[in-house]
Structures are given as structure tokens and as C-alpha cells.
Design a protein around this motif. Structure first.
Motif, PDB file in Angstrom:
ATOM      1  N   GLU A   9      -1.405  -0.341  -2.921  1.00  0.00           N
ATOM      2  CA  GLU A   9      -1.333  -1.337  -0.852  1.00  0.00           C
ATOM      3  C   GLU A   9       0.042  -2.345  -0.834  1.00  0.00           C
ATOM      4  O   GLU A   9      -0.480  -3.251  -2.043  1.00  0.00           O
ATOM      5  CB  GLU A   9      -2.365  -1.766  -0.236  1.00  0.00           C
ATOM      6  CG  GLU A   9      -2.731  -0.294  -0.166  1.00  0.00           C
ATOM      7  CD  GLU A   9      -4.462  -0.980   0.588  1.00  0.00           C
ATOM      8  OE1 GLU A   9      -4.154  -2.419   1.447  1.00  0.00           O
ATOM      9  OE2 GLU A   9      -5.445  -0.379   0.118  1.00  0.00           O
ATOM     10  N   LEU A  10       1.012  -2.146  -0.304  1.00  0.00           N
ATOM     11  CA  LEU A  10       2.133  -2.778  -0.243  1.00  0.00           C
ATOM     12  C   LEU A  10       2.149  -4.278   0.540  1.00  0.00           C
ATOM     13  O   LEU A  10       2.116  -3.672   2.192  1.00  0.00           O
ATOM     14  CB  LEU A  10       3.463  -2.306  -0.542  1.00  0.00           C
ATOM     15  CG  LEU A  10       3.634  -1.740  -1.304  1.00  0.00           C
ATOM     16  CD1 LEU A  10       5.411  -1.030  -1.685  1.00  0.00           C
ATOM     17  CD2 LEU A  10       3.723  -2.186  -2.924  1.00  0.00           C
ATOM     18  N   TYR A  11       2.312  -5.592   0.857  1.00  0.00           N
ATOM     19  CA  TYR A  11       2.454  -5.877   1.745  1.00  0.00           C
ATOM     20  C   TYR A  11       4.019  -7.202   1.654  1.00  0.00           C
ATOM     21  O   TYR A  11       4.596  -7.427   0.714  1.00  0.00           O
ATOM     22  CB  TYR A  11       1.184  -7.301   1.497  1.00  0.00           C
ATOM     23  CG  TYR A  11      -0.176  -6.004   2.242  1.00  0.00           C
ATOM     24  CD1 TYR A  11      -0.551  -6.464   3.241  1.00  0.00           C
ATOM     25  CD2 TYR A  11      -0.551  -5.132   1.448  1.00  0.00           C
ATOM     26  CE1 TYR A  11      -2.298  -5.857   4.368  1.00  0.00           C
ATOM     27  CE2 TYR A  11      -2.174  -4.510   2.611  1.00  0.00           C
ATOM     28  CZ  TYR A  11      -2.151  -5.163   3.170  1.00  0.00           C
ATOM     29  OH  TYR A  11      -4.133  -4.638   3.780  1.00  0.00           O
ATOM     30  N   ASN A  58      12.145  -7.087   2.340  1.00  0.00           N
ATOM     31  CA  ASN A  58      11.921  -7.155   0.400  1.00  0.00           C
ATOM     32  C   ASN A  58      12.221  -5.876  -0.042  1.00  0.00           C
ATOM     33  O   ASN A  58      13.052  -6.098  -0.453  1.00  0.00           O
ATOM     34  CB  ASN A  58      10.446  -7.483   0.618  1.00  0.00           C
ATOM     35  CG  ASN A  58      10.671  -8.873   0.718  1.00  0.00           C
ATOM     36  OD1 ASN A  58      12.102  -9.794   1.574  1.00  0.00           O
ATOM     37  ND2 ASN A  58       9.140  -9.332   1.597  1.00  0.00           N
ATOM     38  N   LEU A  59      11.903  -4.668   0.326  1.00  0.00           N
ATOM     39  CA  LEU A  59      12.366  -3.254  -0.211  1.00  0.00           C
ATOM     40  C   LEU A  59      13.948  -2.797  -0.104  1.00  0.00           C
ATOM     41  O   LEU A  59      14.521  -2.077  -0.814  1.00  0.00           O
ATOM     42  CB  LEU A  59      11.489  -2.503   0.431  1.00  0.00           C
ATOM     43  CG  LEU A  59       9.669  -2.306   0.006  1.00  0.00           C
ATOM     44  CD1 LEU A  59       9.319  -1.066   0.635  1.00  0.00           C
ATOM     45  CD2 LEU A  59       9.530  -2.303  -1.287  1.00  0.00           C
ATOM     46  N   LEU A  95      17.611   8.455  -3.242  1.00  0.00           N
ATOM     47  CA  LEU A  95      16.560   8.868  -1.879  1.00  0.00           C
ATOM     48  C   LEU A  95      15.274   8.314  -1.801  1.00  0.00           C
ATOM     49  O   LEU A  95      14.466   8.032  -2.190  1.00  0.00           O
ATOM     50  CB  LEU A  95      15.963   9.694  -1.276  1.00  0.00           C
ATOM     51  CG  LEU A  95      17.954  10.977  -1.657  1.00  0.00           C
ATOM     52  CD1 LEU A  95      16.974  12.639  -1.565  1.00  0.00           C
ATOM     53  CD2 LEU A  95      18.990  10.214  -0.389  1.00  0.00           C
ATOM     54  N   PRO A  96      15.176   6.552  -0.691  1.00  0.00           N
ATOM     55  CA  PRO A  96      13.327   6.090  -0.451  1.00  0.00           C
ATOM     56  C   PRO A  96      12.646   7.249  -0.602  1.00  0.00           C
ATOM     57  O   PRO A  96      12.417   8.306   0.439  1.00  0.00           O
ATOM     58  CB  PRO A  96      13.705   4.802   0.540  1.00  0.00           C
ATOM     59  CG  PRO A  96      15.035   5.160   0.599  1.00  0.00           C
ATOM     60  CD  PRO A  96      16.203   6.340   0.473  1.00  0.00           C
ATOM     61  N   LEU A 117       8.811   0.060  -6.223  1.00  0.00           N
ATOM     62  CA  LEU A 117       7.171  -0.390  -5.968  1.00  0.00           C
ATOM     63  C   LEU A 117       7.431   0.630  -4.478  1.00  0.00           C
ATOM     64  O   LEU A 117       6.099   1.153  -4.684  1.00  0.00           O
ATOM     65  CB  LEU A 117       8.152  -1.481  -4.669  1.00  0.00           C
ATOM     66  CG  LEU A 117       8.284  -3.091  -5.581  1.00  0.00           C
ATOM     67  CD1 LEU A 117       8.082  -4.159  -5.383  1.00  0.00           C
ATOM     68  CD2 LEU A 117       7.405  -2.694  -7.090  1.00  0.00           C
ATOM     69  N   ARG A 118       8.228   1.159  -4.326  1.00  0.00           N
ATOM     70  CA  ARG A 118       8.110   2.449  -2.982  1.00  0.00           C
ATOM     71  C   ARG A 118       7.345   3.551  -3.750  1.00  0.00           C
ATOM     72  O   ARG A 118       6.711   4.013  -3.161  1.00  0.00           O
ATOM     73  CB  ARG A 118       9.233   2.697  -2.614  1.00  0.00           C
ATOM     74  CG  ARG A 118      10.161   2.058  -1.479  1.00  0.00           C
ATOM     75  CD  ARG A 118      11.116   2.627  -1.265  1.00  0.00           C
ATOM     76  NE  ARG A 118      12.807   2.073  -0.669  1.00  0.00           N
ATOM     77  CZ  ARG A 118      13.017   1.003   0.643  1.00  0.00           C
ATOM     78  NH1 ARG A 118      11.845   1.907   1.569  1.00  0.00           N
ATOM     79  NH2 ARG A 118      13.445   0.723   0.737  1.00  0.00           N
TER      80      ARG A 118
END
Length: 424
Positions: free
Chosen positions: A267-269, A289-290, A322-323, A258-259
Motif C-alpha cells: 500500500e502506497l501513500y 512522488n512517483l 511503461l508505469p 514502487l509501482r
């Protein structure tokens, strides 16, 4: 209503549900020449045809498809069957089996008599049986929260069970609520089609697709994870409440991050909580969450590393994850009028619906109590539920073992009844 000219039909076994679980039980009952009848509300394998989107694929490799007498019979054992291929595979299974089935028949009520037999009231009449297998699954009633009633009536809303493709949705951004398997995969489907996606995340974990030279499912199978029973799992029956890891078999299989979607404009919420008449309200838990999803991802990879070391396996080294993106702030509000949202897509799962089953075998959450599918009520069984016995129980890989076990229990009950022995 039955009349003197239409006597109640009595059968040794009735199976409720004509999916792969119900048909697997039928396979083993046929092996033992045990008379039975399947009631299917729609048509055989209906949910695979009607409740999967167009780009749907299996998330487990094809080689794990191992229904009784019908292992995967295609040319891509390491691939991931698409929806139409899955339907065709299941049809071949049904054609081989030729099960005794009544399609288009709804079981309206099932109750137990004082002598332990069962009354089965259907849309096609009244039946009686000695034993019954509930194979209708645990994903029966799509969940749409009551807060949906607060949203404007002009806003298009749909559950993931109804989703087919991006073209069926109105113009504008799509708010996808839920990031489990369905939510993450549908969000990707919309994203790849060029639609603006706003994703309200949940606490679903994720898993790598490939790691150190193999599909992660292959590693986990070698490590015995799919054979660990509920009784052996550290969480015991609590494992049944776990959310499935999100990953995809699309385009040959890949992981979902998702990142990365966020770097590409999604758009992430955090978790969506409410609508106040003007704003969509979210928890400030996006980062959590992530991070949780990544923690599970790393934990599984670490366990594979340990296995490789213990078994002295020659496997390529893996790069550290690595995010690629971090939320700069936690947004708790989104003004609906400014977001250009044309559709809300609810991807928050299903709940069981056993209202028609009039037997005292349910816990406080409405879930059936059982041990490997055998309920406390003699002669009443369940199959096709997540973690019925193992992680593989809710998949094509494990349902055959569950069905064979239940058929053995059914046979033993019938034998005991003939001999006048009461089984405990």
C-alpha cells in the motif's frame, strides 16, 4: 581531569572518527610520516557492522571500491558486496594500515585556542593538537519526528539504523515512513519476506540498475559524473541537499519500482504529515512522488542515450518504461485502529550532530562550511560528508582523493608553521 602527573599530550594531528574516511586520511599521513592519532567512539568501522540490516548490499558495483592502497580484492567486480563482505573488506584495509587509533574514546568537546591550536577533551583525557580532521560523517543522529510522540505507546517504533530483519518486528503490517535508499530497500526486504507493508513515500528519485547493456553506474562513471565537483554542478552547494536515488544491489542488482510493489499488494501513500489521535494523515502527493522518481529515472537514461550517440557506441536499444500502476485516488487518511499496524519504521534519514565541536564554522542549518573539506578555521578539516567535493566523496570511490587532498593541506600547514609562515 589532568593533573601534574598526567600532562596534556600534544599531537600534530588528531582525527575524529575511525570509519573509512578517517582511516583514508591516516593512510596518507602515514605516507608522509606525519604523527597523528585517531579517536573512535566505538570500534573501527562500527557503523557498517551495527547500522546495516542483514540483507544490506552496496548499491554501487564492487569495482568502485577503491580505498587508498586497497582496491576491491574479490572475484566479483561487477557484483555488489553484502554487509558481511563489506565489513571483511574494510577489516582487511584496517589490518594493512595498522592505524594509530584509540577505540572506545568519545570526543566530548573540541575548541580552538587563540594561537590556532586545538583543545580536545575526550573520555580518555585532555589532548592538544595543531590540526584536526573531523571524519565522523554526516549521518550521526537518527531522525525521528516529534509527531512520533503522538502515536500510541503500545505501537512499536524503530529507526532504520536499528533494523536487522523482518523477524525482529512484531506481527501485523509495517508502516515504513520514507522512500529513500534505506526506506525503499527495507520496504522491499519486508515485502519479499511476505510482510504487509504500508509505505509513506517521499520525493526521493530512482535510477535504473541496468540500461543499454551496462550498469548505470558504469555509464555515469564513463560520462565523468562522479568527478564533477560541487563548484561545477549547476546546483552548486545546493546539491548536498539532494536525496540519493533508490536502487538495490540485492540478488545481483536490480532497480526498485514502487509501482510494481503496489501491483503486488504493497500500500502506497503520500508523505506522512501527522497523527490526529485516530488517523494517520498524509499529503495528497503520492502521484507526484512517483512521477518525480520516474522523471529522474528517464532523465538519467536520456543522458546516457545522448552519450552513446555522441560517442558512437554500439549499445543495445532499451525498451520504453511503461508505469505498471497508477494511484486511482489520493488517500489522505488511514485509521490506525483499522490498519493492523504492528510497527512504524522510520526511514527518514539522519541529521548531523556536531554539538561537541565548539568552532564557528557552521551555517544556519547546522552544516559545516568548507571548501573541499577545508573549513574557514585554519587547521580544521572535514571528510566523509556527502558531496564534500564530488558525487563520489561519500562513497568508496571518491574518499581516497579527498583524503589525499586533505593530507596535502595538513602537510603544507605543518611546513608553514615550522617556517613561521601564516597560511591564508
Amino acid at each position: 581531569m589532568n593533573t601534574p602527573s598526567t600532562p596534556i599530550q600534544h599531537l600534530p594531528v588528531i582525527i575524529v572518527g575511525g570509519g573509512q574516511a578517517g582511516l583514508s586520511v591516516s593512510y596518507y599521513l602515514q605516507e608522509q610520516s606525519i604523527e597523528h592519532l585517531i579517536f573512535e567512539r566505538k570500534t573501527l568501522m562500527h557503523s557498517w557492522q551495527s547500522q546495516r540490516w542483514d540483507s544490506f548490499t552496496l548499491v554501487t558495483p564492487n569495482w568502485q571500491c577503491n580505498l587508498p592502497g586497497h582496491p576491491y580484492d574479490g572475484d566479483e567486480p561487477m557484483g555488489f558486496m553484502k554487509r558481511d563482505d563489506i565489513v571483511a573488506y574494510l577489516k582487511r584495509f584496517a589490518d594493512k594500515l595498522k592505524p594509530p587509533v584509540r577505540e572506545g574514546v568519545t570526543v566530548n568537546r573540541l575548541s580552538v585556542n587563540a594561537d590556532g591550536s586545538y583543545e580536545v577533551f575526550t573520555s580518555a583525557g585532555h589532548y592538544r593538537c595543531d590540526q584536526v580532521v573531523i571524519a565522523s560523517g554526516g549521518y550521526q543522529a537518527p531522525i525521528i519526528p516529534r509527531m512520533a510522540e503522538k502515536l500510541p505507546s503500545t505501537l512499536f517504533q524503530m529507526h532504520s539504523a536499528q533494523y536487522k530483519n523482518p523477524a525482529q518486528l512484531p506481527d501485523g503490517a509495517v508502516l515504513v515512513v520514507g522512500s529513500g535508499q534505506s526506506g525503499a530497500q527495507i520496504a522491499e526486504d519486508l515485502h519479499l519476506a511476505g510482510r504487509k507493508v504500508i509505505l509513506a513515500t517521499g520525493d526521493a528519485p530512482r535510477v535504473a540498475r541496468q540500461y543499454r547493456g551496462k550498469d548505470v553506474v558504469e555509464w555515469l562513471d564513463e560520462m565523468g559524473y562522479y568527478n564533477i565537483s560541487v563548484d561545477q554542478h549547476p546546483l552548486r552547494e545546493g546539491v548536498r541537499d539532494n536525496t540519493n536515488h533508490y536502487v538495490t544491489g540485492r540478488d545481483g542488482g536490480r532497480e526498485i519500482d514502487l509501482r510494481r510493489f503496489a501491483t503486488e499488494g504493497m500500500e502506497l501513500y503520500g508523505t506522512m504529515e501527522d497523527f490526529d489521535g485516530e488517523n494517520l494523515l498524509f499529503r495528497r502527493n503520492l502521484a507526484a512522488n512517483l512521477d518525480h522518481a520516474d522523471s529522474v529515472y528517464r532523465n538519467i537514461n536520456s543522458r546516457i542515450d545522448t552519450w552513446i550517440n555522441e560517442q558512437c557506441i554500439d549499445a543495445p536499444l532499451a525498451k520504453e518504461y511503461l508505469p505498471p500502476w497508477q494511484p486511482e485516488l489520493e488517500r489522505s487518511k488511514l485509521k490506525l485502529a483499522d490498519a493492523d499496524i504492528g510497527c512504524v519504521l522510520w526511514c527518514i534519514g539522519y541529521r548531523p550532530d556536531f554539538a561537541w565541536l565548539d568552532t564557528p564554522v557552521f551555517n544556519g542549518m547546522g552544516h559545516p562550511q568548507h571548501r573541499r573539506g577545508v573549513s574557514p578555521q585554519a587547521g580544521l578539516y572535514f571528510i566523509g560528508l556527502p558531496w564534500l567535493h564530488t558525487w563520489g566523496s561519500g562513497r568508496f570511490s571518491g574518499v581516497a582523493k579527498d583524503a589525499e587532498f586533505l593530507a596535502q593541506q595538513i602537510s603544507a600547514q605543518l611546513t608553514a608553521k615550522k617556517m613561521g609562515v601564516e597560511m591564508v
